[in-house]
Design a protein around this motif. Structure first.
Motif, PDB file in Angstrom:
ATOM      1  N   THR A  10     -52.964  -0.032  -9.616  1.00 54.97           N
ATOM      2  CA  THR A  10     -52.122  -0.508 -10.717  1.00 54.97           C
ATOM      3  C   THR A  10     -52.336   0.370 -11.938  1.00 54.97           C
ATOM      4  O   THR A  10     -53.471   0.662 -12.312  1.00 54.97           O
ATOM      5  CB  THR A  10     -52.459  -1.965 -11.080  1.00 54.97           C
ATOM      6  OG1 THR A  10     -52.370  -2.774  -9.909  1.00 54.97           O
ATOM      7  CG2 THR A  10     -51.490  -2.493 -12.131  1.00 54.97           C
ATOM      8  N   SER A  14     -52.774   1.371 -15.738  1.00 62.33           N
ATOM      9  CA  SER A  14     -53.405   0.650 -16.846  1.00 62.33           C
ATOM     10  C   SER A  14     -52.373  -0.006 -17.750  1.00 62.33           C
ATOM     11  O   SER A  14     -52.558  -1.148 -18.214  1.00 62.33           O
ATOM     12  CB  SER A  14     -54.278   1.601 -17.674  1.00 62.33           C
ATOM     13  OG  SER A  14     -55.332   2.100 -16.897  1.00 62.33           O
ATOM     14  N   PRO A  51     -59.141  -1.724 -19.151  1.00 65.72           N
ATOM     15  CA  PRO A  51     -58.627  -2.907 -18.427  1.00 65.72           C
ATOM     16  C   PRO A  51     -59.712  -3.563 -17.572  1.00 65.72           C
ATOM     17  O   PRO A  51     -60.304  -2.927 -16.699  1.00 65.72           O
ATOM     18  CB  PRO A  51     -57.524  -2.313 -17.540  1.00 65.72           C
ATOM     19  CG  PRO A  51     -57.097  -1.066 -18.233  1.00 65.72           C
ATOM     20  CD  PRO A  51     -58.346  -0.511 -18.858  1.00 65.72           C
ATOM     21  N   GLU A 102     -57.297  -5.513  -5.686  1.00 61.20           N
ATOM     22  CA  GLU A 102     -55.830  -5.529  -5.610  1.00 61.20           C
ATOM     23  C   GLU A 102     -55.191  -4.673  -6.711  1.00 61.20           C
ATOM     24  O   GLU A 102     -53.998  -4.347  -6.654  1.00 61.20           O
ATOM     25  CB  GLU A 102     -55.286  -6.962  -5.680  1.00 61.20           C
ATOM     26  CG  GLU A 102     -55.537  -7.694  -6.988  1.00 61.20           C
ATOM     27  CD  GLU A 102     -56.865  -8.439  -7.035  1.00 61.20           C
ATOM     28  OE1 GLU A 102     -56.975  -9.374  -7.848  1.00 61.20           O
ATOM     29  OE2 GLU A 102     -57.784  -8.067  -6.264  1.00 61.20           O
ATOM     30  N   HIS A 103     -56.000  -4.298  -7.713  1.00 59.91           N
ATOM     31  CA  HIS A 103     -55.465  -3.481  -8.819  1.00 59.91           C
ATOM     32  C   HIS A 103     -55.924  -2.027  -8.755  1.00 59.91           C
ATOM     33  O   HIS A 103     -55.814  -1.305  -9.737  1.00 59.91           O
ATOM     34  CB  HIS A 103     -55.881  -4.092 -10.166  1.00 59.91           C
ATOM     35  CG  HIS A 103     -55.197  -5.379 -10.483  1.00 59.91           C
ATOM     36  ND1 HIS A 103     -53.828  -5.485 -10.624  1.00 59.91           N
ATOM     37  CD2 HIS A 103     -55.695  -6.638 -10.669  1.00 59.91           C
ATOM     38  CE1 HIS A 103     -53.507  -6.731 -10.891  1.00 59.91           C
ATOM     39  NE2 HIS A 103     -54.615  -7.454 -10.921  1.00 59.91           N
ATOM     40  N   GLN A 131     -59.333  -5.646 -15.303  1.00 58.09           N
ATOM     41  CA  GLN A 131     -58.895  -5.817 -13.914  1.00 58.09           C
ATOM     42  C   GLN A 131     -59.356  -4.652 -13.025  1.00 58.09           C
ATOM     43  O   GLN A 131     -59.344  -4.759 -11.805  1.00 58.09           O
ATOM     44  CB  GLN A 131     -57.365  -5.923 -13.845  1.00 58.09           C
ATOM     45  CG  GLN A 131     -56.793  -7.108 -14.616  1.00 58.09           C
ATOM     46  CD  GLN A 131     -56.507  -6.781 -16.073  1.00 58.09           C
ATOM     47  OE1 GLN A 131     -57.001  -5.795 -16.628  1.00 58.09           O
ATOM     48  NE2 GLN A 131     -55.699  -7.608 -16.708  1.00 58.09           N
ATOM     49  N   ARG A 132     -59.778  -3.556 -13.657  1.00 56.47           N
ATOM     50  CA  ARG A 132     -60.221  -2.391 -12.896  1.00 56.47           C
ATOM     51  C   ARG A 132     -61.729  -2.178 -13.053  1.00 56.47           C
ATOM     52  O   ARG A 132     -62.239  -1.073 -12.824  1.00 56.47           O
ATOM     53  CB  ARG A 132     -59.444  -1.151 -13.324  1.00 56.47           C
ATOM     54  CG  ARG A 132     -57.933  -1.325 -13.126  1.00 56.47           C
ATOM     55  CD  ARG A 132     -57.193  -0.030 -13.254  1.00 56.47           C
ATOM     56  NE  ARG A 132     -57.546   0.871 -12.163  1.00 56.47           N
ATOM     57  CZ  ARG A 132     -57.133   2.134 -12.076  1.00 56.47           C
ATOM     58  NH1 ARG A 132     -56.363   2.628 -13.020  1.00 56.47           N
ATOM     59  NH2 ARG A 132     -57.497   2.882 -11.066  1.00 56.47           N
ATOM     60  N   LEU A 182     -51.116  -3.538 -16.850  1.00 56.51           N
ATOM     61  CA  LEU A 182     -52.048  -4.666 -16.826  1.00 56.51           C
ATOM     62  C   LEU A 182     -52.095  -5.351 -18.193  1.00 56.51           C
ATOM     63  O   LEU A 182     -52.074  -4.682 -19.225  1.00 56.51           O
ATOM     64  CB  LEU A 182     -53.452  -4.172 -16.455  1.00 56.51           C
ATOM     65  CG  LEU A 182     -53.594  -3.603 -15.050  1.00 56.51           C
ATOM     66  CD1 LEU A 182     -54.939  -2.887 -14.901  1.00 56.51           C
ATOM     67  CD2 LEU A 182     -53.469  -4.709 -14.006  1.00 56.51           C
ATOM     68  N   GLN A 188     -61.665  -6.488  -8.732  1.00 54.16           N
ATOM     69  CA  GLN A 188     -60.318  -6.906  -8.342  1.00 54.16           C
ATOM     70  C   GLN A 188     -59.639  -5.741  -7.593  1.00 54.16           C
ATOM     71  O   GLN A 188     -58.824  -5.015  -8.172  1.00 54.16           O
ATOM     72  CB  GLN A 188     -59.499  -7.310  -9.567  1.00 54.16           C
ATOM     73  CG  GLN A 188     -60.048  -8.522 -10.306  1.00 54.16           C
ATOM     74  CD  GLN A 188     -59.158  -8.967 -11.466  1.00 54.16           C
ATOM     75  OE1 GLN A 188     -57.941  -8.912 -11.376  1.00 54.16           O
ATOM     76  NE2 GLN A 188     -59.777  -9.407 -12.531  1.00 54.16           N
ATOM     77  N   ALA A 220     -56.835  -7.731 -22.205  1.00 54.47           N
ATOM     78  CA  ALA A 220     -57.761  -8.866 -22.308  1.00 54.47           C
ATOM     79  C   ALA A 220     -58.550  -8.775 -23.608  1.00 54.47           C
ATOM     80  O   ALA A 220     -58.741  -7.688 -24.177  1.00 54.47           O
ATOM     81  CB  ALA A 220     -58.711  -8.870 -21.117  1.00 54.47           C
TER      82      ALA A 220
END
Length: 231
Positions: A163, A165, A140, A159-160, A142-143, A168, A157, A171
């Motif tokens: 979160t 995986s 991911p 904020e994740h 986002q991580r 998310l 990011q 991508a």
């Protein structure tokens, strides 16, 4: 008509003569030409090159080289769009009635005819200008992490950070194999990636960027593994 244009300059530095270097017994560019022929999508398959040896090899494997690429778009700073614009302008001057164009990279030994066919089918949508090859990220994005100026690690990011995986969205990224486009889009030099583009998402095991010697060796190993798998 539909045409394929394969950019293949002679001045590759990190892997000398990369476009015609033997890959599992065949010049690298041969795989792109063969996939294009097998797809049945094209009335003409062209190679844009500044190099006479590449032109000779391309013709041997069934492509046309109706023009030689000028020096000013054959250096390290020339973009794919520079090369494609030159090629489609040549087609206009030659009075070819071209409807759709596919830029196929010369270093795409995993390119399949089925992927090219799928890309062409996506252009039937009047709101789509391009259809390109893509694949998913293995992790991911986002991580993702980066090393900051102080040498410490931080999340891009944050904020994740907690979160899961699986929560998310997955991508994708450009797979660097082909870019189908309508002739009008290429003539206007519209960007490949945008709201008017669609992706042909390929399995990660069929995608390998080949820019360095390490990339080349990995691609050879992957190719061998795929051959064994198909036996």
């Amino acid at each position: 008509m539909n045409i394929a244009i394969i950019p293949a300059r002679g001045g590759s530095k990190r892997i000398p003569r990369k476009n015609i270097k033997l890959f599992h017994g065949k010049p690298m560019i041969a795989y792109s030409i063969e996939a294009a022929k097998k797809s049945g999508c094209f009335d003409r398959i062209l190679v844009s090159t500044d190099d006479e040896e590449i032109a000779k090899v391309a013709k041997k494997w069934g492509a046309e080289v109706p023009f030689m690429r000028p020096e000013h778009i054959a250096d390290d700073f020339s973009t794919t769009m520079d090369v494609m614009k030159h090629a489609v302008d040549w087609c206009v001057e030659a009075k070819w009635q071209v409807d759709k164009v596919c830029c196929i990279y010369a270093t795409a030994p995993f390119l399949s005819s089925a992927a090219l066919q799928e890309g062409l089918s996506k252009l039937t949508d009047p709101n789509v200008h391009y259809a390109f090859s893509a694949t998913t990220f293995a992790f991911p994005i986002q991580r993702a992490l980066l090393v900051n100026k102080s040498g410490h690690v931080e999340m891009i990011q944050p904020e994740h950070k907690n979160t899961r995986s699986q929560d998310l969205p997955e991508a994708i990224h450009d797979a660097g194999q082909f870019y189908w486009g309508k002739m009008s889009a290429y003539l206007q030099q519209k960007a490949f990636f945008g709201e008017s583009s669609k992706a042909v998402v390929l399995p990660r095991k069929t995608v390998q960027d080949i820019d360095t010697q390490e990339d080349w060796e990995l691609a050879e190993a992957l190719f061998s593994a795929m051959k064994l798998e198909s036996c």
